[in-house]
Design a protein around this motif. Sequence first.
Motif, PDB file in Angstrom:
ATOM      1  N   UNK A   1      22.269  33.655  34.159  1.00 11.47           N
ATOM      2  CA  UNK A   1      21.794  34.049  35.499  1.00 11.47           C
ATOM      3  C   UNK A   1      22.940  34.496  36.397  1.00 11.47           C
ATOM      4  N   UNK A   2      22.622  35.446  37.274  1.00  9.26           N
ATOM      5  CA  UNK A   2      23.615  35.992  38.188  1.00  9.26           C
ATOM      6  C   UNK A   2      23.471  35.312  39.544  1.00  9.26           C
ATOM      7  N   UNK A   3      24.583  34.831  40.090  1.00  6.58           N
ATOM      8  CA  UNK A   3      24.578  34.191  41.400  1.00  6.58           C
ATOM      9  C   UNK A   3      24.772  35.222  42.498  1.00  6.58           C
ATOM     10  N   UNK A   4      23.648  35.718  43.036  1.00  8.48           N
ATOM     11  CA  UNK A   4      23.701  36.741  44.082  1.00  8.48           C
ATOM     12  C   UNK A   4      24.213  36.099  45.369  1.00  8.48           C
ATOM     13  N   UNK A   5      25.295  36.659  45.942  1.00  8.10           N
ATOM     14  CA  UNK A   5      25.875  36.103  47.162  1.00  8.10           C
ATOM     15  C   UNK A   5      25.526  36.977  48.358  1.00  8.10           C
ATOM     16  N   UNK A   6      24.859  36.356  49.340  1.00  7.93           N
ATOM     17  CA  UNK A   6      24.580  37.036  50.607  1.00  7.93           C
ATOM     18  C   UNK A   6      25.392  36.386  51.720  1.00  7.93           C
ATOM     19  N   UNK A   7      25.794  37.217  52.670  1.00  7.01           N
ATOM     20  CA  UNK A   7      26.597  36.725  53.782  1.00  7.01           C
ATOM     21  C   UNK A   7      25.786  36.731  55.074  1.00  7.01           C
ATOM     22  N   UNK A   8      26.408  36.295  56.156  1.00  3.12           N
ATOM     23  CA  UNK A   8      25.665  35.839  57.329  1.00  3.12           C
ATOM     24  C   UNK A   8      25.063  36.953  58.189  1.00  3.12           C
TER      25      UNK A   8
ATOM     26  N   UNK B   1      23.917  42.489  48.683  1.00  6.63           N
ATOM     27  CA  UNK B   1      24.751  41.434  48.114  1.00  6.63           C
ATOM     28  C   UNK B   1      26.212  41.838  48.213  1.00  6.63           C
ATOM     29  N   UNK B   2      27.074  40.843  48.368  1.00  3.67           N
ATOM     30  CA  UNK B   2      28.495  41.153  48.488  1.00  3.67           C
ATOM     31  C   UNK B   2      29.203  41.086  47.139  1.00  3.67           C
ATOM     32  N   UNK B   3      28.739  40.192  46.285  1.00  2.00           N
ATOM     33  CA  UNK B   3      29.317  40.065  44.943  1.00  2.00           C
ATOM     34  C   UNK B   3      28.437  39.101  44.166  1.00  2.00           C
ATOM     35  N   UNK B   4      28.836  38.774  42.944  1.00  4.94           N
ATOM     36  CA  UNK B   4      28.225  37.692  42.182  1.00  4.94           C
ATOM     37  C   UNK B   4      29.159  36.489  42.286  1.00  4.94           C
ATOM     38  N   UNK B   5      28.592  35.349  42.565  1.00  7.07           N
ATOM     39  CA  UNK B   5      29.389  34.141  42.804  1.00  7.07           C
ATOM     40  C   UNK B   5      30.344  33.881  41.637  1.00  7.07           C
ATOM     41  N   UNK B   6      31.635  33.917  41.933  1.00  7.32           N
ATOM     42  CA  UNK B   6      32.650  33.615  40.930  1.00  7.32           C
ATOM     43  C   UNK B   6      32.844  34.678  39.872  1.00  7.32           C
ATOM     44  N   UNK B   7      32.258  35.879  40.060  1.00  3.00           N
ATOM     45  CA  UNK B   7      32.355  36.879  39.002  1.00  3.00           C
ATOM     46  C   UNK B   7      32.243  38.287  39.581  1.00  3.00           C
ATOM     47  N   UNK B   8      33.264  38.710  40.293  1.00  2.30           N
ATOM     48  CA  UNK B   8      33.228  40.027  40.927  1.00  2.30           C
ATOM     49  C   UNK B   8      33.250  41.160  39.904  1.00  2.30           C
ATOM     50  N   UNK B   9      33.884  40.937  38.762  1.00  2.00           N
ATOM     51  CA  UNK B   9      33.914  41.985  37.739  1.00  2.00           C
ATOM     52  C   UNK B   9      32.515  42.266  37.210  1.00  2.00           C
ATOM     53  N   UNK B  10      31.729  41.210  37.043  1.00  2.00           N
ATOM     54  CA  UNK B  10      30.347  41.410  36.588  1.00  2.00           C
ATOM     55  C   UNK B  10      29.538  42.137  37.657  1.00  2.00           C
ATOM     56  N   UNK B  11      29.796  41.827  38.919  1.00  2.00           N
ATOM     57  CA  UNK B  11      29.141  42.540  40.024  1.00  2.00           C
ATOM     58  C   UNK B  11      29.404  44.044  39.920  1.00  2.00           C
ATOM     59  N   UNK B  12      30.648  44.390  39.704  1.00  2.00           N
ATOM     60  CA  UNK B  12      30.995  45.811  39.588  1.00  2.00           C
ATOM     61  C   UNK B  12      30.337  46.441  38.371  1.00  2.00           C
ATOM     62  N   UNK B  13      30.347  45.699  37.255  1.00  2.00           N
ATOM     63  CA  UNK B  13      29.821  46.254  36.010  1.00  2.00           C
ATOM     64  C   UNK B  13      28.311  46.441  36.054  1.00  2.00           C
ATOM     65  N   UNK B  14      27.593  45.450  36.587  1.00  2.00           N
ATOM     66  CA  UNK B  14      26.128  45.486  36.570  1.00  2.00           C
ATOM     67  C   UNK B  14      25.573  46.525  37.531  1.00  2.00           C
ATOM     68  N   UNK B  15      26.140  46.607  38.743  1.00  2.00           N
ATOM     69  CA  UNK B  15      25.503  47.402  39.792  1.00  2.00           C
ATOM     70  C   UNK B  15      26.198  48.711  40.133  1.00  2.00           C
ATOM     71  N   UNK B  16      27.457  48.864  39.708  1.00  2.00           N
ATOM     72  CA  UNK B  16      28.211  50.019  40.182  1.00  2.00           C
ATOM     73  C   UNK B  16      28.860  50.841  39.077  1.00  2.00           C
ATOM     74  N   UNK B  17      28.722  50.408  37.820  1.00  2.00           N
ATOM     75  CA  UNK B  17      29.428  51.123  36.748  1.00  2.00           C
ATOM     76  C   UNK B  17      28.623  52.282  36.170  1.00  2.00           C
ATOM     77  N   UNK B  18      27.306  52.252  36.320  1.00  2.00           N
ATOM     78  CA  UNK B  18      26.497  53.317  35.706  1.00  2.00           C
ATOM     79  C   UNK B  18      26.733  54.659  36.395  1.00  2.00           C
ATOM     80  N   UNK B  19      26.785  54.625  37.733  1.00  2.00           N
ATOM     81  CA  UNK B  19      27.026  55.844  38.510  1.00  2.00           C
ATOM     82  C   UNK B  19      28.113  55.534  39.541  1.00  2.00           C
ATOM     83  N   UNK B  20      29.191  56.264  39.500  1.00  2.00           N
ATOM     84  CA  UNK B  20      30.309  55.985  40.392  1.00  2.00           C
ATOM     85  C   UNK B  20      29.880  56.127  41.859  1.00  2.00           C
ATOM     86  N   UNK B  21      30.108  55.070  42.627  1.00  2.00           N
ATOM     87  CA  UNK B  21      29.823  55.108  44.057  1.00  2.00           C
ATOM     88  C   UNK B  21      28.362  54.951  44.424  1.00  2.00           C
ATOM     89  N   UNK B  22      27.487  54.770  43.420  1.00  2.00           N
ATOM     90  CA  UNK B  22      26.050  54.612  43.692  1.00  2.00           C
ATOM     91  C   UNK B  22      25.595  53.233  43.234  1.00  2.00           C
TER      92      UNK B  22
END
Length: 667
Positions: free
Chosen positions: A270-277, A486-507
């Motif tokens: 499971x991915x720990x979705x992090x939301x901020x205030x 979401x700002x990142x995945x809790x404790x795993x920013x690389x996975x955040x980048x890979x899951x949501x931002x790697x398919x299309x650059x900047x999208x």
Amino acid sequence: MSIGNEWQQELIFPPAPEFTAQANAGDASIYATAADDYEAFWASWADRLEWFTPYNTVLEWNPPHAKWFLGGTLNVSYNCVDRHLSTHRRDKTAIVFEGEPGDTRSLTYAELSVEVNRFANVLKKLGINKGDRVTLYMPMTPEAAIAMLACTRVGAVHSVVFGGFSAESLRERSNDSGAKLIITADGYWRRGHIVPLKKTTDEAVAGCPTVENVIVLQRIGVDAGITMVEGRDHWWHDLVAGVSDECPAEPMDAEDPLFILYTSGSTGKPKGILHTTAGYLTGVTATTNYVFDIKDTDLYWCTADVGWITGHSYVVYGPLANGATVFMYEGSPDWGRTVGEGAGAAPGPNRARLWDIIERHKVTILYTAPTLIRSCMKWGEVYPQKHDISSLRLLGSVGEPINPEAWLWYHEFIGGKNCPIVDTWWQTETGAIMISPLPGITNTKPGSATKPFPGICAEIVDEQGNPVKDGQKGILVIRKPWPSMLRTLWGNDERYKQVYWSKFEGLYFPGDGAVRDDDGDFWLLGRVDDIMLVAGHNISTMEMESSLVEHAAVAEAAVIGKSHEIKGQAPVAFVIIREGYGPAAGDTEAADKLRAELKEFVAHKLGAICRPDDIILSAELPKTRSGKIMRRLLRDVAEGRVMGDTTTLADPAVVASLREKYSSDES
């Protein structure tokens, strides 16, 4: 009534002039205004909140990381409760609750403030400070909202785990977040049965080294049959007795973590979705106001559990930030007494409970899932027709694309052809609604989520990231940042980048397919990855497969989502049984027993919502020559379709064997 499932259908329902005249969003120029300067649009909503320190920068965007309203400090609890106390809303009802057995309670904003402050002081007494993580494993009672708000008041980061999830799921999420405290209940009611939350919590906490304390709400009482561990476990009512009802709200930086919410991942974990205030609160405040046209006179009912993002955003934070009156219901919508039966009537199956609740409480806004709408449609309009539900003035749909037939049934038999329907698309990751009609402005169409919310830049692209023409199916993307992302995945920013931002650059890639019609309206087409959408909830096929192969009898497993008329998708598992474990040929009783055992095994590991609808026992699975399981063909088998191309299979005969076996299993 059948119009098919094609997005090209042309039924259009314009907003009623009388609705537009009173709508919070009644002027279509807001779309152009937001498009011209989306930062200014979102800043105008942030300015409606109360800040301890004003922000100085609206957005800092370093793809894929966004920071909104930099330099500002505020508190979510203060904005959802305190700021209403100096207004006419002080003695207005904030929460109305009804339990499955029929018990009811209500809290004004002043009373809610007392409860939140007391529980915030309890958290402090137990050593919970700003930045600490707290797991909530709660029933749908007012205390769930109180606990969430108390966490935000002291600056703790809450992680709510759905009360239907297993001990292993609770343990995994609590360990990943490093929770110091778990807040739970002795149990809750569901279809006349007690769901044993405390017993499940005990099993989970045995493997949670960071958990120091467990707070237990007494919902059931002696019938729950629980055990309290001295020094670790504390009754909610004992802790709040005698504590102060004044607790200053902790000033939180705009980008301080607010909550972690875990959602299924295609890789199993499971991915720990992090939301901020500040950004999150801005997004849910704006969308609740515009999409639901929320008024002081409304009684608003979102049927989601707080264990999901819909419960976070549209049961607790969005409505309360707008000063709304929120209805919360504990149990199953097809169980319990109906008004007029008398106090002595025994609760039981009751397909009219939903409409009975709306009639008695005079609910004005109903936000629910297509799964429930399709169930009600299947039961028939006779049930709503027995009740006066004319108090309803707006209807909503959430969780998955709603099929046109269900939309039209909802419109005719629940809305009386008078209520606008807001069909909303968004995700745990987006935090707030992204695509939806605005009921005073938008022409609605059965099955279409229509337009992106003002300030949201949604597009449809092909596999190379190029925009597609209207009418061409493609992949939904979001081009610009938005406050509640979401700002990142809790404790795993690389996975955040890979899951949501790697398919299309900047999208941003949400994982959904879509098509846009000639009017610019969006039609969502479902997931494009290995996530099933079961009753509106994302379930990972990988997570289910991993749990199945932990069973001693299973050598290999493949899980797919089969089309289901009520749930949208239902999990079907194809499993290869280890030698020595499989039933003898022709022994249907042993095969049925093994299937039942495997279903319960998955339910115990992951939670009841993940229980497979079908288990198919097989000697082999269809694979490509490189060894990849052909889930497309398994889906064809499960849904009884004509076989597709099998030329890439290592053994094409496997498909015929599976199809034959599935047919015999179904008979």
